[in-house]
Design an enzyme around this catalytic site. Structure first.
Site, mmCIF file in Angstrom:
data_model
loop_
_atom_site.group_PDB
_atom_site.id
_atom_site.type_symbol
_atom_site.label_atom_id
_atom_site.label_comp_id
_atom_site.label_asym_id
_atom_site.label_seq_id
_atom_site.Cartn_x
_atom_site.Cartn_y
_atom_site.Cartn_z
ATOM 1 N N TYR A 36 16.928 -12.741 -5.760
ATOM 2 C CA TYR A 36 15.499 -12.633 -6.089
ATOM 3 C C TYR A 36 15.277 -12.963 -7.566
ATOM 4 O O TYR A 36 14.410 -13.756 -7.917
ATOM 5 C CB TYR A 36 14.988 -11.223 -5.765
ATOM 6 C CG TYR A 36 13.500 -11.073 -5.995
ATOM 7 C CD1 TYR A 36 12.591 -11.281 -4.966
ATOM 8 C CD2 TYR A 36 13.008 -10.748 -7.262
ATOM 9 C CE1 TYR A 36 11.225 -11.166 -5.176
ATOM 10 C CE2 TYR A 36 11.643 -10.634 -7.485
ATOM 11 C CZ TYR A 36 10.754 -10.848 -6.435
ATOM 12 O OH TYR A 36 9.407 -10.738 -6.657
ATOM 13 N N LEU A 55 -13.161 15.207 1.675
ATOM 14 C CA LEU A 55 -13.022 15.734 3.028
ATOM 15 C C LEU A 55 -13.185 17.241 3.008
ATOM 16 O O LEU A 55 -12.797 17.905 2.055
ATOM 17 C CB LEU A 55 -11.628 15.394 3.581
ATOM 18 C CG LEU A 55 -11.341 13.927 3.898
ATOM 19 C CD1 LEU A 55 -9.893 13.756 4.286
ATOM 20 C CD2 LEU A 55 -12.250 13.426 5.006
ATOM 21 N N LYS A 72 -1.444 13.691 4.623
ATOM 22 C CA LYS A 72 -2.270 13.567 3.430
ATOM 23 C C LYS A 72 -1.327 13.468 2.240
ATOM 24 O O LYS A 72 -0.641 14.425 1.894
ATOM 25 C CB LYS A 72 -3.151 14.814 3.316
ATOM 26 C CG LYS A 72 -4.256 14.694 2.316
ATOM 27 C CD LYS A 72 -5.202 15.892 2.493
ATOM 28 C CE LYS A 72 -6.294 15.880 1.467
ATOM 29 N NZ LYS A 72 -5.796 16.006 0.092
#
Ligand SMILES: [Zn+2]
Length: 659
Positions: free
Chosen positions: A33, A79, A110
């Site tokens: 890479y 929320l 979450k």
């Protein structure tokens, strides 16, 4: 011609980066890479007219003077929280009343990170903004570009806004804090603060160095090839566009399924390498979501179930002081043992004396300790009580708790340091580091062996290890011939470890494993590193002025040079003895479980990496092979369940070509 090559490189690198950072499934080695990247960088430098915004070279940003305010096109609602099954059932009842048919739900973890909104125009990344108050946030586009899980260009031409959570893996967070403690810099309270602090750097090259990732969980589609009808499908769709989504998502029939999901993750979450503080439950059908709509602050079609807090109070019995290998004196809280998140805790971190002062912790206080995201629990506050004020305030030491030398401070750092380079605690800490996994990785020699060797006057510096005979170990408590031989062999074998490990093991200030590897890659032998000027060192990417000076200083100290000569004279090899990496195993991910007979798991991991493969600590559908030694753990069961190929040690050796 040049443009074609640039396009080719850009596309290839983006593909590799996507596979690595989003799918966790590397296709090529880092080495390959880097080579392609360097080629692209050079071509672009000579032909700047061909630089495009989705080029991977555009991920390293510049300095922004401040962050502009940015008004969100679509408001980010918060929320409503629920804390137990009863509240979840009540929420579901309200939802069902408003909908005509069966209401399926989607459960997602979450993630405890930093919420952001990303907009894409014609498939290109345009702006990235923090949540802020939901109406206005800060524009941090430049810094978000350095986060590799944020796609610069989507796989489809689309106009879309997505929301996600930027997070720092727990392991990277602990490491960052350890480094900061050692460097006398500020520590972050939790991975979320670390992620937020990293993103709000004025200099985005600092952000680029932090290990940040992102999970995406909501999409607002303005123009795209598909129009998903459900939340589930929209997640599948954004995955297709190139976003990273959390794998632990589940579609359930009703609220009972969601409750079970919450229950399962209440304990399972501690096995994840990122912090979660609850579960988000959403109505699956988007037409139902529209019908349900919003209250003034939150959607009615979603709720957040919060996990119980992992905090508990206990008595602070004492503050113990340790002296590390840099001489930094660190306070540790000694606690009345309590059970927290399934384990007994009797010690907790206090970081440094500034932290003690900030919390006003006094011995005898009742303190609140927390585990949540951290691996080591820490003291987060003092429980207010009358008794607190009757206790004496804590005063930091003015002499070393071990050798009683004066303590010193260093400019710009919060730590106190023992001024005596021969402090027994510093010497022992350096010896312990020498044998540790990160450094020489010697089996059979742990802290208690070192303590005894040190007290007997047999080992004072790392070079002394190599002067020991098998008989010397028999002088230690409970050591019989067999383990004496094991210890002796383990020491002798360490002479042949890669030179980067040797440099790591020297405990040069600010030089850990990564820096040592950078040095060796750039300046192939120890001699070259020894003779390098501060300027040469500072020019190596990833090594700044401060680190360069520390390295230079180390190699221009008479005592250190004498010790290095000593190592050379007993057969240490200081040439870059890492065999060139090959790519036979490129793109393959291995998980090791159980005990191997011919090598340790770490050695096996190193061999895999040398051949271009990758190792992971947990089994997933992206795992290529599970190597099972004797007494394998639950990873084997999981591999069987997922149909991952399982190799025994012999088959693994065959694969490595070592049989
Ligand atoms: Zn000392």
């Amino acid at each position: 011609m040049i443009k074609e090559r640039i396009d080719f490189l850009k596309e290839a690198l983006n593909k590799y980066s996507y596979n690595y950072y989003v799918l966790d499934n590397p296709l090529i080695s880092d080495f390959e890479y880097d080579n392609l990247y360097k080629e692209l960088e050079a071509l672009e430098q000579n032909n700047p007219e061909y630089i495009s915004p989705d080029s991977p070279t555009q991920r390293v940003g510049g300095i922004s003077s401040s962050f502009e305010e940015h008004k969100h096109k679509y408001r980010l609602y918060s929320l409503d929280n629920t804390y137990n099954a009863e509240e979840l059932r009540k929420w579901y009842e309200r939802v069902q009343k408003e909908c005509t048919g069966k209401v399926e739900l989607v459960c997602e973890l979450k993630i405890d990170g930093l919420a952001i909104a990303l907009t894409y125009k014609n498939g290109y990344f345009e702006t990235g903004v923090t949540r802020g108050d939901g109406i206005t946030g800060e524009n941090i586009t430049q810094n978000l570009k350095t986060v590799k899980a944020v796609p610069l260009k989507l796989f489809e031409d689309a106009d879309i806004e997505v929301r996600g959570e930027i997070y720092m893996p727990k392991s990277s967070f602990e490491k960052l804090n350890e480094e900061n403690i050692e460097n006398g810099e500020k520590v972050f309270a939790n991975p979320r603060n670390a992620a937020a602090g990293s993103l709000r750097q004025i200099d985005s090259s600092i952000t680029a160095k932090r290990d940040l990732s992102m999970f995406t969980y909501t999409a607002i589609i303005e123009r795209a090839g598909e129009k998903p009808q459900t939340h589930w499908d929209s997640i599948q769709y954004i995955k297709k566009l190139g976003f990273k989504t959390n794998p632990h998502i589940r579609l359930v029939d009703d609220i009972e399924g969601a409750i079970q999901f919450c229950k399962d993750w209440e304990t399972k979450r501690f096995d994840l390498d990122y912090a979660t503080d609850g579960v988000v439950i959403k109505v699956n059908r988007l037409d139902y979501q529209n019908e349900l709509g919003f209250t003034s602050r939150a959607p009615k079609w979603a709720t957040a179930f919060k996990f119980p807090p992992e905090e508990i109070s206990t008595e602070l019995k004492d503050i113990e002081l340790g002296v590390g290998k840099t001489g930094a004196v660190t306070p540790v809280a000694v606690l009345e043992p309590v059970n927290l998140a399934g384990s007994t805790v009797s010690r907790a971190s206090l970081h440094n004396f500034d932290e003690i002062k900030r919390l006003d912790v006094r011995i005898g206080d009742r303190v609140l300790i927390k585990k949540a995201a951290e691996i080591i629990p820490k003291v987060i506050k003092v429980i207010d009580s009358e008794q607190h004020y009757s206790l004496p305030e804590y005063t930091p030491p003015c002499e070393c708790p071990i050798c009683h030398s004066a303590l010193t401070t260093r400019e710009g750092e919060v730590n106190l340091y023992c001024s005596n380079e021969q402090c027994p605690s510093i010497l022992k800490a350096k010896l312990e580091y020498w044998v540790s996994k990160e450094a020489m990785d010697m089996d059979f020699i742990g802290p208690s062996v070192i303590e005894q060797l040190f007290n007997l006057g047999l080992v004072k510096n790392p070079l002394d290890f190599y002067k020991l005979s098998p008989e010397d170990f028999l002088k230690l408590d409970l050591v019989k011939e067999k383990s004496a031989n094991n210890m002796y062999t383990s020491i002798q074998e360490s002479k042949h470890k890669p030179v980067s490990r040797f440099i790591t093991a020297l405990s040069i200030r600010h030089v850990g494993k990564e820096t040592a590897e950078l040095l060796v890659n750039e300046l192939s032998s120890l001699d070259e590193i020894k003779n390098a000027s501060v300027e040469t060192l500072a020019n190596i990417e990833g090594i700044g002025e401060k680190i360069a000076q520390s390295i230079y200083y180390y190699f221009h100290n008479e005592e250190n040079l004498k010790m290095l000569e000593g190592f050379a004279s007993i057969g240490f090899n200081f040439e870059n003895n890492i065999q060139n990496k090959t790519t036979e195993l490129a793109g393959k991910t291995f998980v090791l479980t159980g005990t191997l007979t011919s090598m340790t798991r770490d050695e096996a991991g190193e061999k895999i990496k040398q051949k271009g493969g990758k190792t992971s600590s947990s089994v997933s559908k992206n795992t290529s092979f599970v190597i099972a030694g004797a007494n394998p753990g639950s990873k084997l069961d999981k591999a069987e369940k997922l149909g991952v190929i399982i190799l025994n040690e012999e088959e693994f050796l065959n694969m490595l070509g070592e049989n």
